[in-house]
Write an enzyme that holds these catalytic residues in place. Structure first.
Site, PDB file in Angstrom:
ATOM      1  N   GLU A  87      -2.151 -13.796   1.084  1.00  0.00           N
ATOM      2  CA  GLU A  87      -3.577 -13.620   1.330  1.00  0.00           C
ATOM      3  C   GLU A  87      -3.796 -13.447   2.829  1.00  0.00           C
ATOM      4  O   GLU A  87      -3.182 -14.161   3.638  1.00  0.00           O
ATOM      5  CB  GLU A  87      -4.307 -14.874   0.834  1.00  0.00           C
ATOM      6  CG  GLU A  87      -5.762 -14.597   0.516  1.00  0.00           C
ATOM      7  CD  GLU A  87      -6.531 -15.879   0.238  1.00  0.00           C
ATOM      8  OE1 GLU A  87      -7.722 -15.917   0.576  1.00  0.00           O
ATOM      9  OE2 GLU A  87      -5.906 -16.821  -0.296  1.00  0.00           O
ATOM     10  N   ASN A 138       0.854  -1.195   0.000  1.00  0.00           N
ATOM     11  CA  ASN A 138       0.000   0.000   0.000  1.00  0.00           C
ATOM     12  C   ASN A 138       0.893   1.250   0.000  1.00  0.00           C
ATOM     13  O   ASN A 138       1.637   1.486   0.962  1.00  0.00           O
ATOM     14  CB  ASN A 138      -0.886  -0.073   1.257  1.00  0.00           C
ATOM     15  CG  ASN A 138      -1.809   1.112   1.393  1.00  0.00           C
ATOM     16  OD1 ASN A 138      -1.422   2.244   1.145  1.00  0.00           O
ATOM     17  ND2 ASN A 138      -3.034   0.848   1.803  1.00  0.00           N
ATOM     18  N   ASP A 141      -1.066  -3.936   9.803  1.00  0.00           N
ATOM     19  CA  ASP A 141      -2.437  -4.273   9.460  1.00  0.00           C
ATOM     20  C   ASP A 141      -3.326  -3.271  10.175  1.00  0.00           C
ATOM     21  O   ASP A 141      -3.174  -3.036  11.373  1.00  0.00           O
ATOM     22  CB  ASP A 141      -2.805  -5.709   9.833  1.00  0.00           C
ATOM     23  CG  ASP A 141      -3.962  -6.180   8.966  1.00  0.00           C
ATOM     24  OD1 ASP A 141      -3.781  -6.273   7.731  1.00  0.00           O
ATOM     25  OD2 ASP A 141      -5.071  -6.418   9.489  1.00  0.00           O
ATOM     26  N   LYS A 151       0.640   3.657   2.984  1.00  0.00           N
ATOM     27  CA  LYS A 151       1.337   3.185   4.190  1.00  0.00           C
ATOM     28  C   LYS A 151       2.843   3.357   4.042  1.00  0.00           C
ATOM     29  O   LYS A 151       3.526   3.759   4.986  1.00  0.00           O
ATOM     30  CB  LYS A 151       1.052   1.706   4.426  1.00  0.00           C
ATOM     31  CG  LYS A 151      -0.327   1.385   4.927  1.00  0.00           C
ATOM     32  CD  LYS A 151      -0.344  -0.118   5.250  1.00  0.00           C
ATOM     33  CE  LYS A 151      -1.706  -0.639   5.561  1.00  0.00           C
ATOM     34  NZ  LYS A 151      -1.689  -2.095   5.771  1.00  0.00           N
ATOM     35  N   GLY A 205      -7.056   5.951   1.673  1.00  0.00           N
ATOM     36  CA  GLY A 205      -8.136   5.131   2.221  1.00  0.00           C
ATOM     37  C   GLY A 205      -9.325   5.953   2.715  1.00  0.00           C
ATOM     38  O   GLY A 205      -9.894   6.762   1.972  1.00  0.00           O
ATOM     39  N   LYS A 259      -1.183  14.676  11.004  1.00  0.00           N
ATOM     40  CA  LYS A 259      -1.754  13.316  11.130  1.00  0.00           C
ATOM     41  C   LYS A 259      -0.772  12.415  11.875  1.00  0.00           C
ATOM     42  O   LYS A 259      -1.162  11.605  12.713  1.00  0.00           O
ATOM     43  CB  LYS A 259      -2.099  12.744   9.739  1.00  0.00           C
ATOM     44  CG  LYS A 259      -2.709  11.348   9.816  1.00  0.00           C
ATOM     45  CD  LYS A 259      -3.047  10.701   8.482  1.00  0.00           C
ATOM     46  CE  LYS A 259      -3.466   9.246   8.682  1.00  0.00           C
ATOM     47  NZ  LYS A 259      -3.554   8.454   7.451  1.00  0.00           N
ATOM     48  N   ASP A 279      -9.406   8.286   4.972  1.00  0.00           N
ATOM     49  CA  ASP A 279      -9.050   9.570   5.602  1.00  0.00           C
ATOM     50  C   ASP A 279     -10.052  10.697   5.339  1.00  0.00           C
ATOM     51  O   ASP A 279     -10.309  11.505   6.241  1.00  0.00           O
ATOM     52  CB  ASP A 279      -7.645  10.016   5.161  1.00  0.00           C
ATOM     53  CG  ASP A 279      -6.550   9.306   5.939  1.00  0.00           C
ATOM     54  OD1 ASP A 279      -6.820   8.825   7.056  1.00  0.00           O
ATOM     55  OD2 ASP A 279      -5.412   9.244   5.434  1.00  0.00           O
TER      56      ASP A 279
HETATM   57  P1  ITT Z   1      -0.944  -4.233   2.854  1.00  0.00           P
HETATM   58  O1  ITT Z   1      -1.748  -5.402   3.390  1.00  0.00           O
HETATM   59  O2  ITT Z   1      -0.119  -4.565   1.658  1.00  0.00           O
HETATM   60  O3  ITT Z   1      -0.163  -3.539   3.928  1.00  0.00           O
HETATM   61  P2  ITT Z   1      -3.559  -3.081   2.540  1.00  0.00           P
HETATM   62  O4  ITT Z   1      -4.053  -1.783   1.987  1.00  0.00           O
HETATM   63  O5  ITT Z   1      -4.188  -4.342   2.009  1.00  0.00           O
HETATM   64  O6  ITT Z   1      -1.987  -3.116   2.337  1.00  0.00           O
HETATM   65  P3  ITT Z   1      -4.716  -3.629   5.145  1.00  0.00           P
HETATM   66  O7  ITT Z   1      -5.114  -5.018   4.793  1.00  0.00           O
HETATM   67  O8  ITT Z   1      -4.101  -3.377   6.486  1.00  0.00           O
HETATM   68  O9  ITT Z   1      -3.685  -3.036   4.093  1.00  0.00           O
HETATM   69  O10 ITT Z   1      -5.979  -2.707   4.942  1.00  0.00           O
HETATM   70  C1  ITT Z   1      -6.101  -1.555   5.683  1.00  0.00           C
HETATM   71  C2  ITT Z   1      -7.048  -0.604   4.989  1.00  0.00           C
HETATM   72  O11 ITT Z   1      -7.580   0.260   6.021  1.00  0.00           O
HETATM   73  C3  ITT Z   1      -6.299   0.295   4.037  1.00  0.00           C
HETATM   74  O12 ITT Z   1      -6.340  -0.182   2.709  1.00  0.00           O
HETATM   75  C4  ITT Z   1      -7.050   1.617   4.194  1.00  0.00           C
HETATM   76  O13 ITT Z   1      -8.125   1.657   3.372  1.00  0.00           O
HETATM   77  C5  ITT Z   1      -7.559   1.584   5.621  1.00  0.00           C
HETATM   78  N1  ITT Z   1      -6.628   2.384   6.427  1.00  0.00           N
HETATM   79  C6  ITT Z   1      -5.620   1.950   7.223  1.00  0.00           C
HETATM   80  N2  ITT Z   1      -4.931   2.980   7.724  1.00  0.00           N
HETATM   81  C7  ITT Z   1      -5.507   4.084   7.236  1.00  0.00           C
HETATM   82  C8  ITT Z   1      -5.240   5.458   7.366  1.00  0.00           C
HETATM   83  O14 ITT Z   1      -4.204   5.911   8.068  1.00  0.00           O
HETATM   84  N3  ITT Z   1      -6.036   6.305   6.742  1.00  0.00           N
HETATM   85  C9  ITT Z   1      -7.066   5.882   5.979  1.00  0.00           C
HETATM   86  N4  ITT Z   1      -7.383   4.611   5.774  1.00  0.00           N
HETATM   87  C10 ITT Z   1      -6.611   3.712   6.409  1.00  0.00           C
END
Ligand code: ITT
Length: 201
Positions: A42, A12, A71, A15, A159, A181, A161
Site C-alpha cells: 500500500e 503497472n 512512482d 510502466k 494512464g 515519448k 497520456d
Molecule cells: P505501481 O505502483 O505498481 O508501479 P501504479 O500505476 O499504481 O503502479 P503509481 O502509483 O506510480 O503507479 O501511479 C502513477 C499513475 O500516474 C499511473 O497509474 C498513471 O496513471 C500515471 N502516469 C505515470 N506515468 C505516466 C505516463 O508516462 N503516462 C501517463 N500516465 C502516467
C-alpha cells in the site's frame, strides 16, 4: 551496483513496457513484480520518493534481488499539483477498485472547468528508486512539462497520456510513437540520471 538481475517493482503493465524499452540498450535481464507475483504494498507515503522507496524496498526484501520502483504522476498547476501522488487513485472506481483513466481524465477536465481557468499547464513527474537486498538505496527524479488538451487523443502509452502535450509538441503522448515519448518523458529524464550514475561510473 550489480544490475544483472533486476526486479521491476511495479504492477503497472504500461510502466513495465516502458522500463523494458529504456533498459534494453544495457543488456539488463529484468523481471517484473507482476511476473513474479510479488505482493503490491500500500502506498502510504506522502511523496513520490517515499512511495518509490517503499515499493523498491518491499520488492528487494521479498525477492532477494535488486529492485527498481517507479512512482510517478500528473501534476496540474491550476489544481495545486493534483492529482500528483494520487494519479492512479483518481482512476479507481471506489467499489470495484478497477482503474478507468477515461473517468480520471474527465475528472481533471471537470475540475479545471469548474475553476474557469485558462491555465491548463501540467507536468508529469517520475521518481525511480533503486534498492539492493543489502539496503543500498538511490533515487532519481525526472519531469516533463507541458499542458493538457481535451478530449483525450491517441491509443499509445497509458494512464493520462491522451491528454498530455509536452512543451514544443502538438500531439499528445497518446498519439506519439513510443520511441519519441522515450526521448522526452519524465521517466526517460529520470532514467538518464540513473544510467549516468549506475552504468557510467
Ligand atoms: P505501481 O505502483 O505498481 O508501479 P501504479 O500505476 O499504481 O503502479 P503509481 O502509483 O506510480 O503507479 O501511479 C502513477 C499513475 O500516474 C499511473 O497509474 C498513471 O496513471 C500515471 N502516469 C505515470 N506515468 C505516466 C505516463 O508516462 N503516462 C501517463 N500516465 C502516467
Amino acid at each position: 551496483m550489480n544490475l544483472q538481475n533486476l526486479v521491476i517493482a511495479t504492477h503497472n503493465k504500461g510502466k513495465v513496457r516502458e522500463i523494458n524499452d529504456l533498459l534494453a540498450p544495457f543488456g539488463v535481464k529484468v523481471k517484473s513484480a507482476l511476473d513474479m507475483d510479488l505482493p503490491e504494498p500500500e502506498e502510504t507515503e506522502n511523496s513520490f520518493a517515499g512511495n518509490a522507496l517503499l515499493k523498491a524496498r518491499a520488492a528487494a526484501s521479498v525477492s532477494g534481488m535488486t529492485a527498481l520502483a517507479d512512482d510517478s504522476g500528473l501534476e496540474v498547476f491550476a489544481l495545486g499539483g493534483e492529482p500528483g501522488i494520487y494519479s492512479a487513485r483518481w482512476a479507481e472506481n471506489p467499489e470495484t477498485k478497477i482503474r478507468d483513466f477515461a473517468f480520471a481524465m474527465n475528472k481533471v477536465k471537470n475540475r479545471l472547468e469548474a475553476l474557469k481557468t485558462s491555465d491548463y499547464s501540467a507536468r508529469f513527474v517520475c521518481v525511480l528508486a533503486l534498492v539492493t537486498p543489502d539496503g543500498e538505496e538511490q533515487i532519481f527524479e525526472g519531469e516533463v512539462r507541458g499542458h493538457l488538451e481535451f478530449p483525450p487523443r491517441g491509443e499509445n502509452g497509458f494512464g493520462y497520456d491522451p491528454i498530455f502535450v509536452a512543451n514544443g509538441e502538438t500531439i499528445t503522448f497518446g498519439e506519439m510513437d513510443p520511441a519519441k515519448k522515450h526521448e522526452m518523458s519524465h521517466r526517460a529524464d529520470a532514467f538518464k540520471k540513473l544510467v549516468n550514475s549506475v552504468f557510467k561510473s
